[in-house]
Design a protein around this motif. Structure first.
Motif, PDB file in Angstrom:
ATOM      1  N   THR A  34       0.856  -1.183   0.000  1.00  0.00           N
ATOM      2  CA  THR A  34       0.000   0.000   0.000  1.00  0.00           C
ATOM      3  C   THR A  34       0.889   1.229   0.000  1.00  0.00           C
ATOM      4  O   THR A  34       1.913   1.268   0.689  1.00  0.00           O
ATOM      5  CB  THR A  34      -0.915   0.013   1.223  1.00  0.00           C
ATOM      6  N   SER A  35       0.483   2.224  -0.767  1.00  0.00           N
ATOM      7  CA  SER A  35       1.306   3.424  -0.923  1.00  0.00           C
ATOM      8  C   SER A  35       0.486   4.676  -0.734  1.00  0.00           C
ATOM      9  O   SER A  35      -0.732   4.678  -0.919  1.00  0.00           O
ATOM     10  CB  SER A  35       1.937   3.449  -2.325  1.00  0.00           C
ATOM     11  N   TRP A  36       1.191   5.726  -0.374  1.00  0.00           N
ATOM     12  CA  TRP A  36       0.632   7.073  -0.382  1.00  0.00           C
ATOM     13  C   TRP A  36       1.334   7.857  -1.492  1.00  0.00           C
ATOM     14  O   TRP A  36       2.569   7.807  -1.612  1.00  0.00           O
ATOM     15  CB  TRP A  36       0.857   7.776   0.949  1.00  0.00           C
ATOM     16  N   GLN A  50       5.643   3.917   0.845  1.00  0.00           N
ATOM     17  CA  GLN A  50       5.050   2.616   0.556  1.00  0.00           C
ATOM     18  C   GLN A  50       5.354   1.679   1.709  1.00  0.00           C
ATOM     19  O   GLN A  50       6.420   1.763   2.323  1.00  0.00           O
ATOM     20  CB  GLN A  50       5.610   2.043  -0.736  1.00  0.00           C
ATOM     21  N   ILE A  51       4.410   0.774   1.975  1.00  0.00           N
ATOM     22  CA  ILE A  51       4.621  -0.245   2.997  1.00  0.00           C
ATOM     23  C   ILE A  51       4.177  -1.589   2.447  1.00  0.00           C
ATOM     24  O   ILE A  51       3.118  -1.695   1.825  1.00  0.00           O
ATOM     25  CB  ILE A  51       3.891   0.111   4.313  1.00  0.00           C
ATOM     26  N   THR A  68       5.921   9.146   8.311  1.00  0.00           N
ATOM     27  CA  THR A  68       6.006   7.747   8.711  1.00  0.00           C
ATOM     28  C   THR A  68       4.757   7.008   8.252  1.00  0.00           C
ATOM     29  O   THR A  68       3.645   7.421   8.573  1.00  0.00           O
ATOM     30  CB  THR A  68       6.146   7.598  10.229  1.00  0.00           C
ATOM     31  N   ILE A  69       4.963   5.928   7.534  1.00  0.00           N
ATOM     32  CA  ILE A  69       3.849   5.095   7.085  1.00  0.00           C
ATOM     33  C   ILE A  69       3.768   3.867   7.975  1.00  0.00           C
ATOM     34  O   ILE A  69       4.795   3.316   8.399  1.00  0.00           O
ATOM     35  CB  ILE A  69       4.011   4.703   5.594  1.00  0.00           C
ATOM     36  N   ALA A  74      -5.320  -5.779  10.853  1.00  0.00           N
ATOM     37  CA  ALA A  74      -6.631  -6.178  11.402  1.00  0.00           C
ATOM     38  C   ALA A  74      -7.708  -5.171  11.026  1.00  0.00           C
ATOM     39  O   ALA A  74      -8.865  -5.539  10.795  1.00  0.00           O
ATOM     40  CB  ALA A  74      -6.540  -6.329  12.903  1.00  0.00           C
ATOM     41  N   LYS A  75      -7.319  -3.909  10.957  1.00  0.00           N
ATOM     42  CA  LYS A  75      -8.280  -2.857  10.617  1.00  0.00           C
ATOM     43  C   LYS A  75      -8.280  -2.556   9.120  1.00  0.00           C
ATOM     44  O   LYS A  75      -9.034  -1.686   8.673  1.00  0.00           O
ATOM     45  CB  LYS A  75      -7.962  -1.582  11.397  1.00  0.00           C
ATOM     46  N   LYS A  76      -7.400  -3.207   8.363  1.00  0.00           N
ATOM     47  CA  LYS A  76      -7.283  -2.973   6.927  1.00  0.00           C
ATOM     48  C   LYS A  76      -7.056  -1.480   6.661  1.00  0.00           C
ATOM     49  O   LYS A  76      -7.656  -0.890   5.754  1.00  0.00           O
ATOM     50  CB  LYS A  76      -8.528  -3.461   6.193  1.00  0.00           C
ATOM     51  N   THR A  77      -6.187  -0.907   7.446  1.00  0.00           N
ATOM     52  CA  THR A  77      -5.946   0.532   7.384  1.00  0.00           C
ATOM     53  C   THR A  77      -4.452   0.809   7.350  1.00  0.00           C
ATOM     54  O   THR A  77      -3.677   0.170   8.066  1.00  0.00           O
ATOM     55  CB  THR A  77      -6.594   1.243   8.583  1.00  0.00           C
ATOM     56  N   VAL A  78      -4.097   1.767   6.521  1.00  0.00           N
ATOM     57  CA  VAL A  78      -2.719   2.259   6.447  1.00  0.00           C
ATOM     58  C   VAL A  78      -2.728   3.722   6.839  1.00  0.00           C
ATOM     59  O   VAL A  78      -3.648   4.465   6.470  1.00  0.00           O
ATOM     60  CB  VAL A  78      -2.145   2.066   5.041  1.00  0.00           C
TER      61      VAL A  78
END
Length: 121
Positions: A34-36, A50-51, A68-69, A74-78
């Motif tokens: 997942t990226s910003w 990116q993580i 910081t990424i 569990a929350k499906k959140t980045v």
């Protein structure tokens, strides 16, 4: 239907902080990298951070140390924690992720709708 929804943007003074969230929803089997990204007016979209699924991170060189990424599987959140914000950080911030909907299926590329970050006094 899979959706990525960004939140947490807003107006902040120079030197301030914001934490952006990117939440995935829908019938999801797994989420990969997942990226910003961000896009300022008149400029091309650029990678911010990116993580990976294992937590490895990668940052734009100019942002290392301030952004910081992180991810909560569990929350499906980045998340994107942004500190010491500068006016040049003003942009629409987007998240994207590679998501599969079922076992043994390839991941497809999804984008969120973006959240505006404005750094101004």
């Amino acid at each position: 239907q899979v959706q990525l929804v960004e939140s947490g943007g807003g107006l902040v003074q120079p030197g301030g902080s914001l934490r952006l969230s990117c939440a995935a929803s829908g019938s999801i089997f797994s989420i990969g990298a997942t990226s910003w990204y961000r896009q300022a007016p008149g400029k091309e979209r650029e990678l911010v951070a990116q993580i990976t699924t294992t937590g490895n991170t990668n940052y734009a060189d100019s942002l290392k140390g301030r952004f910081t990424i992180s991810r909560d599987n569990a929350k499906k959140t980045v998340y994107l924690q942004m500190n010491s914000l500068k006016p040049e950080d003003t942009a629409v911030y987007y998240c994207d992720a590679f998501i599969s909907l079922a076992p043994l299926t390839s991941r497809a590329h999804y984008w969120g709708q973006g959240t505006q970050v404005t750094v101004s006094s």
